[in-house]
Motif scaffolding. Structure first.
Motif: not given
Length: 177
Positions: A86-93
């Motif tokens: 679960v990652v922050e919305p600004f992260v671009k995995p």
């Protein structure tokens, strides 16, 4: 005439014995796994992605809230890894893990969730969600995949697996679309 009947009967028995022997001496059957990383998985799909062997162990490694992790160990060797984040919305995995996907071979975009990449030996998919009241993203990745042997078939099964597993893993982690 009776001699031909005996010959035919003997031929059928020999053929049956050869077929039984061939199926009995082949490689081990696909493993049937119904749960990994604390979530249900499609046993047919994950079974196609795991190497054949005598013994399978599923280890939840370094799992913690927001980061389910597990490794599939076949005959004492870690072979396939499955991870959720679960990652922050600004992260671009997909951008952050681009080099990982390149190492997994020939990455290409796939139409899963809000974005996905399928490579020759693994894949990653993500989808926006709400986690504990906050907008987040859930990322599901699998790597170390060598089966099926045919690369095109492996990529097809990887895509099917990620498509079916992404919503299940999100639900298990409490990350609602």
């Amino acid at each position: 005439m009776r001699r031909n009947v005996l010959r035919q009967g003997g031929g059928i028995a020999l053929l049956a014995a050869l077929l039984l022997g061939a199926t009995g001496c082949g490689s081990p059957a696909a493993f049937k796994v119904s749960e990994a990383c604390g979530t249900k998985v499609d046993p047919d799909l994950i079974g196609q992605l795991l190497p054949r062997g005598e013994e399978l162990k599923t280890k939840d490694t370094f799992s913690e809230p927001k980061q389910p992790r597990c490794e599939f160990e076949i005959d004492g060797q870690e072979r396939v890894g499955l991870r959720g984040d679960v990652v922050e919305p600004f992260v671009k995995p997909l951008e952050v893990k681009e080099s990982v996907m390149l190492r997994l071979g020939n990455p290409a975009p796939a139409d899963i969730g809000d974005g996905a990449t399928i490579a020759d030996h693994g894949g990653m998919a993500l989808r926006a969600c709400t986690y504990q009241g906050e907008r987040m993203q859930f990322v599901l990745a699998i790597d170390g995949v060598e089966d099926p042997e045919d690369t095109a078939e492996r990529r097809r099964v990887l895509e099917q697996f990620l498509r079916s597993q992404l919503p299940v893993a999100m639900e298990a982690e409490g990350c609602r679309p």
